[in-house]
Design a protein around this motif. Structure first.
Motif, PDB file in Angstrom:
ATOM      1  N   CYS A   1       0.546  -1.025  -0.063  1.00 14.95           N
ATOM      2  CA  CYS A   1       0.079  -0.108  -0.132  1.00 14.95           C
ATOM      3  C   CYS A   1       0.862   1.457  -0.316  1.00 14.95           C
ATOM      4  O   CYS A   1       2.269   1.428   0.606  1.00 14.95           O
ATOM      5  CB  CYS A   1      -0.893   0.361   1.390  1.00 14.95           C
ATOM      6  N   PHE A   2       0.302   2.399  -0.663  1.00 18.70           N
ATOM      7  CA  PHE A   2       0.964   3.662  -0.951  1.00 18.70           C
ATOM      8  C   PHE A   2       0.091   4.340   0.437  1.00 18.70           C
ATOM      9  O   PHE A   2      -1.690   4.574  -0.137  1.00 18.70           O
ATOM     10  CB  PHE A   2       0.892   4.656  -1.988  1.00 18.70           C
ATOM     11  N   LEU A   3      -0.149   5.230   1.496  1.00 17.39           N
ATOM     12  CA  LEU A   3      -0.483   5.046   2.715  1.00 17.39           C
ATOM     13  C   LEU A   3       0.126   6.930   3.526  1.00 17.39           C
ATOM     14  O   LEU A   3       1.306   6.871   3.657  1.00 17.39           O
ATOM     15  CB  LEU A   3      -0.833   4.219   3.523  1.00 17.39           C
TER      16      LEU A   3
ATOM     17  N   ARG B   1      -4.531   0.721  -1.928  1.00 17.33           N
ATOM     18  CA  ARG B   1      -3.966  -0.950  -2.076  1.00 17.33           C
ATOM     19  C   ARG B   1      -3.372  -0.985  -3.447  1.00 17.33           C
ATOM     20  O   ARG B   1      -3.945  -0.129  -4.720  1.00 17.33           O
ATOM     21  CB  ARG B   1      -4.036  -2.003  -1.872  1.00 17.33           C
ATOM     22  N   VAL B   2      -1.965  -1.266  -3.806  1.00 17.16           N
ATOM     23  CA  VAL B   2      -1.312  -1.273  -5.773  1.00 17.16           C
ATOM     24  C   VAL B   2      -0.624  -2.625  -6.125  1.00 17.16           C
ATOM     25  O   VAL B   2      -0.365  -3.343  -4.825  1.00 17.16           O
ATOM     26  CB  VAL B   2       0.020  -0.093  -5.366  1.00 17.16           C
ATOM     27  N   GLN B   3      -1.049  -2.799  -6.652  1.00 21.28           N
ATOM     28  CA  GLN B   3      -0.647  -4.112  -7.877  1.00 21.28           C
ATOM     29  C   GLN B   3       0.601  -3.740  -9.046  1.00 21.28           C
ATOM     30  O   GLN B   3       0.463  -2.515  -9.749  1.00 21.28           O
ATOM     31  CB  GLN B   3      -1.219  -4.924  -7.581  1.00 21.28           C
ATOM     32  N   GLY B   4       1.042  -4.388  -9.172  1.00 27.39           N
ATOM     33  CA  GLY B   4       2.069  -4.280 -10.517  1.00 27.39           C
ATOM     34  C   GLY B   4       3.272  -3.318 -10.362  1.00 27.39           C
ATOM     35  O   GLY B   4       4.011  -4.009  -9.139  1.00 27.39           O
ATOM     36  N   ASP B   5       3.753  -2.406 -11.625  1.00 22.07           N
ATOM     37  CA  ASP B   5       5.238  -2.487 -11.306  1.00 22.07           C
ATOM     38  C   ASP B   5       5.518  -0.600 -10.672  1.00 22.07           C
ATOM     39  O   ASP B   5       6.069  -0.181 -10.546  1.00 22.07           O
ATOM     40  CB  ASP B   5       5.877  -2.246 -12.789  1.00 22.07           C
ATOM     41  N   CYS B   6       4.405  -0.317  -9.667  1.00 27.32           N
ATOM     42  CA  CYS B   6       4.489   1.126  -9.471  1.00 27.32           C
ATOM     43  C   CYS B   6       5.815   0.761  -8.105  1.00 27.32           C
ATOM     44  O   CYS B   6       5.720   0.002  -7.136  1.00 27.32           O
ATOM     45  CB  CYS B   6       3.293   0.967  -7.880  1.00 27.32           C
ATOM     46  N   VAL B   7       7.380   1.570  -8.622  1.00 24.26           N
ATOM     47  CA  VAL B   7       7.970   1.625  -7.467  1.00 24.26           C
ATOM     48  C   VAL B   7       8.536   1.906  -5.464  1.00 24.26           C
ATOM     49  O   VAL B   7       8.229   1.808  -5.178  1.00 24.26           O
ATOM     50  CB  VAL B   7       9.216   1.685  -8.685  1.00 24.26           C
TER      51      VAL B   7
ATOM     52  N   ALA C   1      -0.598   6.189 -12.705  1.00 25.81           N
ATOM     53  CA  ALA C   1      -1.507   5.928 -14.305  1.00 25.81           C
ATOM     54  C   ALA C   1      -1.366   4.039 -14.488  1.00 25.81           C
ATOM     55  O   ALA C   1      -2.234   3.710 -14.646  1.00 25.81           O
ATOM     56  CB  ALA C   1      -1.612   6.627 -15.371  1.00 25.81           C
ATOM     57  N   GLY C   2      -0.505   3.725 -14.232  1.00 24.73           N
ATOM     58  CA  GLY C   2       0.391   2.778 -14.780  1.00 24.73           C
ATOM     59  C   GLY C   2       0.172   1.221 -13.546  1.00 24.73           C
ATOM     60  O   GLY C   2       0.822   0.166 -13.721  1.00 24.73           O
ATOM     61  N   CYS C   3      -0.810   1.726 -12.377  1.00 24.93           N
ATOM     62  CA  CYS C   3      -0.367   1.101 -12.081  1.00 24.93           C
ATOM     63  C   CYS C   3      -1.989   0.493 -11.186  1.00 24.93           C
ATOM     64  O   CYS C   3      -2.973   0.666 -11.811  1.00 24.93           O
ATOM     65  CB  CYS C   3      -0.492   0.994 -10.352  1.00 24.93           C
ATOM     66  N   GLN C   4      -2.234  -0.872 -10.723  1.00 24.48           N
ATOM     67  CA  GLN C   4      -4.003  -1.231 -10.591  1.00 24.48           C
ATOM     68  C   GLN C   4      -3.364  -0.919  -9.135  1.00 24.48           C
ATOM     69  O   GLN C   4      -2.472  -1.459  -7.990  1.00 24.48           O
ATOM     70  CB  GLN C   4      -3.563  -2.624 -10.899  1.00 24.48           C
ATOM     71  N   THR C   5      -4.726   0.037  -8.308  1.00 21.13           N
ATOM     72  CA  THR C   5      -5.202  -0.148  -7.594  1.00 21.13           C
ATOM     73  C   THR C   5      -6.404   0.013  -7.168  1.00 21.13           C
ATOM     74  O   THR C   5      -7.042   0.282  -7.607  1.00 21.13           O
ATOM     75  CB  THR C   5      -4.113   1.784  -7.347  1.00 21.13           C
TER      76      THR C   5
END
Length: 285
Positions: A141-143, A200-206, A171-175
């Motif tokens: 998650c990003f919180l 809550r994030v999935q994918g390539d978010c760094v 924009a490039g993440c599944q959230t």
């Protein structure tokens, strides 16, 4: 932004980081010297700035976190008083009981009994639309943290206030829009209730989308997953879980943070808000 405003913003962000650091290590009773070293501040600066932001010294705040965590475990888990004391960093039953009584005015056992006697019949209950037990995989998650209790009806608006302007960076993440409850407002003073808002994030978010956000890994855990329609039904669904479902299914809450994910309806005229609550349960050994 003026130099004064910039300095104040930096101080607020630093004290937010200090509070989160103390919260994450409360059971180990960290020293203020360790906190100062972590932030690169002097102990005097930490004490002065923390007291200005939170109205309490960092040492007293650390101690209150431990005792409120103990109260949460007493009220939501079947743990024995001594096990609660040890898990919250106290060396003996006697030391813990003395500290607990000094903070709450009653013994741990009396607090547990009075808490449930007071709430069992006063909180409306509403069965969720669906309730299952499953193992949630580790979640990233990003919180960002909010301080202060507010009505559940206002939480979606608070989420928008804190998070919506940063969606462009994801924009490039599944959230999924998310918030995390750390405290019970029946235990923690309203001004210090902590709620984390974000994604809550999935994918390539760094990295998190802004300085105010932090990356948090929620561990894999057993949970009761509830689906609820309407923000006004969230508290009732939790009360149903606590006082009706758990006692008849031989399950217990773990006392860990509760995660809520929010799915808003597509129509602006008749918004249909659906929520998914993840309530951690004790692991089965």
């Amino acid at each position: 932004m003026t130099a004064h405003a910039s300095s104040l913003s930096t101080s607020l962000n630093a004290m937010r980081a200090a509070e989160i650091w103390l919260h994450e290590r409360a059971d180990a009773s960290p020293s203020i010297s360790e906190l100062a070293n972590y932030l690169g501040y002097s102990e005097a600066q930490i004490r002065r700035n923390f007291n200005r932001v939170f109205g309490i010294s960092p040492g007293r705040y650390r101690d209150s976190l431990r005792l409120e965590r103990a109260a949460l475990l007493l009220c939501r888990t079947p743990m024995q008083v001594l096990d609660v004391a040890i898990s919250c960093g106290y060396r003996s039953h006697a030391i813990f009981t003395r500290a607990f009584h000094g903070y709450f005015g009653v013994s741990p056992s009396d607090y547990r009994r009075r808490f449930h006697d007071r709430l069992r019949d006063s909180v409306p209950r509403r069965a969720p639309e669906a309730l299952t037990v499953e193992t949630q995989r580790e979640t990233r998650c990003f919180l960002t943290r909010h301080y202060g209790d507010v009505p559940v009806s206002a939480h979606p608006s608070l989420w928008r206030y804190y998070a919506q302007r940063w969606q462009q960076y994801l924009a490039g993440c599944q959230t999924a829009r998310t918030w995390v409850y750390h405290d019970d407002p029946n235990i923690t003073p309203a001004g210090r209730v902590r709620i984390d808002f974000g994604f809550r994030v999935q994918g390539d978010c760094v990295t998190p989308p802004a300085m105010a956000f932090r990356q948090v890994h929620m561990p894999s855990r057993r949970q009761a997953k509830m689906r609820v329609t309407g923000r006004e039904n969230i508290i009732g669904a939790f009360a149903y879980l606590l006082y009706e479902w758990l006692p008849t299914h031989n399950e217990w809450l773990s006392g860990e943070p509760v995660m809520v994910m929010w799915e808003e309806g597509a129509s602006p005229h008749t918004p249909l808000e659906r929520f998914e609550l993840g309530v951690p349960l004790l692991a089965i050994h």
